[in-house]
Design an enzyme around this catalytic site. Structure first.
Site, PDB file in Angstrom:
ATOM      1  CG  HIS A  89      11.326   1.394   5.764  1.00  9.43           C
ATOM      2  ND1 HIS A  89      12.105   1.628   4.648  1.00  9.43           N
ATOM      3  CD2 HIS A  89      10.095   1.069   5.307  1.00  9.43           C
ATOM      4  CE1 HIS A  89      11.348   1.445   3.569  1.00  9.43           C
ATOM      5  NE2 HIS A  89      10.137   1.103   3.943  1.00  9.43           N
ATOM      6  CD  GLU A 159       7.974  -2.508   4.017  1.00 11.02           C
ATOM      7  OE1 GLU A 159       6.969  -2.082   3.426  1.00 11.02           O
ATOM      8  OE2 GLU A 159       8.895  -1.781   4.394  1.00 11.02           O
ATOM      9  N   GLY A 225       3.867   1.886   0.156  1.00  9.81           N
ATOM     10  CA  GLY A 225       4.688   3.072  -0.107  1.00  9.81           C
ATOM     11  C   GLY A 225       4.052   3.919  -1.194  1.00  9.81           C
TER      12      GLY A 225
HETATM   13  P1  13P Z   1       6.312   0.460  -2.276  1.00 12.22           P
HETATM   14  O1  13P Z   1       4.882   0.156  -1.945  1.00 12.22           O
HETATM   15  O2  13P Z   1       6.488   1.764  -2.990  1.00 12.22           O
HETATM   16  O3  13P Z   1       7.002  -0.691  -2.907  1.00 12.22           O
HETATM   17  O4  13P Z   1       7.053   0.683  -0.839  1.00 12.22           O
HETATM   18  C1  13P Z   1       6.948  -0.276   0.162  1.00 12.22           C
HETATM   19  C2  13P Z   1       7.518   0.264   1.412  1.00 12.22           C
HETATM   20  O5  13P Z   1       8.722   0.440   1.525  1.00 12.22           O
HETATM   21  C3  13P Z   1       6.591   0.615   2.495  1.00 12.22           C
HETATM   22  O6  13P Z   1       7.273   0.861   3.693  1.00 12.22           O
END
Ligand code: 13P
Length: 242
Positions: A89, A159, A225
């Site tokens: 991550h 991501e 997230g």
């Molecule tokens: P957000 O959805 O808060 O942008 O986070 C994404 C994330 O890092 C999921 O692992």
């Protein structure tokens, strides 16, 4: 669609129980697959209170099985509680300087212990502005997956670091291009079998934008997230059909 939630360093055991009391009812009819990754202390409670529909996963684990590694948790220890794990991550890569080499060792141990692995990749804003997105993605994929054969338990999550937690979403075309590129890289590494590897998108996914994201080619699900912390908003995403 595969709808995964990453709670990051949020929620206590009580809050985990309260979440599932509400969430289980809201997703009882969904056709999507659902995964939630709480932090370590809440994993047993999540396993206990989540409905059978919901998979539970960890947000990381260490590559050694046991020994003098203070503060770390192994896959051997996690095996009794869950069978999914997020690895690489961007919080790990950028806030804790995790390298592709370390992620590679973790993936190998995770697969040895039969975990489903969600390998996260993505470029920073600086890398995007320097037009290095494909270079970064290709390096992250080839180095993290070095010496690893095709495995149906391996997922990839794209991501873009510049979108995470900002409330903004990447443009549809950015997501399309990155996912197509990831698919082509996976095909180079694993051959045609890579067509079945699930590629998730993560970065400010919300009930308002998930339908559009689901419609993009090579998007097989999402990694959420902030919006996964609230049972109502996460259920809205989990109940959205492609
Ligand atoms: P957000 O959805 O808060 O942008 O986070 C994404 C994330 O890092 C999921 O692992």
């Amino acid at each position: 669609m595969f709808v995964a939630g990453n709670w990051k360093m949020n929620k206590t055991v009580k809050e985990t129980k309260d979440f599932f009391n509400e969430f289980n009812k809201l997703v009882s009819k969904t056709k999507n697959e659902i995964l939630i990754c709480p932090s370590f202390p809440c994993i047993p409670a999540a396993k206990q209170f989540a409905s059978k529909k919901v998979f539970i996963g960890a947000q990381d684990a260490f590559f050694e099985e046991k020994g003098e590694f203070t503060g770390k948790v192994s896959f051997l220890q996690l095996k009794d509680f869950c069978d999914f794990v997020l690895l690489g991550h961007s919080d790990q890569r950028h806030k804790f300087s995790e390298s592709n080499q370390s992620i590679n060792k973790k993936i190998k141990t995770a697969l040895k212990f039969n975990f489903n692995v969600i390998l996260c990749v993505g470029e920073t804003l600086e890398e995007k502005e320097e037009e290095k997105t494909n270079l970064v993605l290709s390096e992250q994929l080839s180095d993290s997956l070095k010496g690893i054969f095709f495995n149906s338990k391996l997922f990839v999550a794209y991501e873009p670091v510049w979108v995470i937690g900002t409330g903004k979403t990447a443009k549809q075309n950015d997501v399309f291009e990155a996912h197509s590129f990831i698919r082509s890289q996976l095909t180079e590494l694993f051959g045609e079998k890579a067509n079945s590897t699930k590629i998730l998108y993560g970065g400010s996914v919300k009930p308002e934008n998930c339908k559009e994201i689901f419609s993009i080619k090579n998007v097989d699900g999402v990694l959420v997230g902030g919006a996964s912390l609230n049972p109502k908003t996460f259920a809205q995403i989990a109940n959205t059909a492609k």
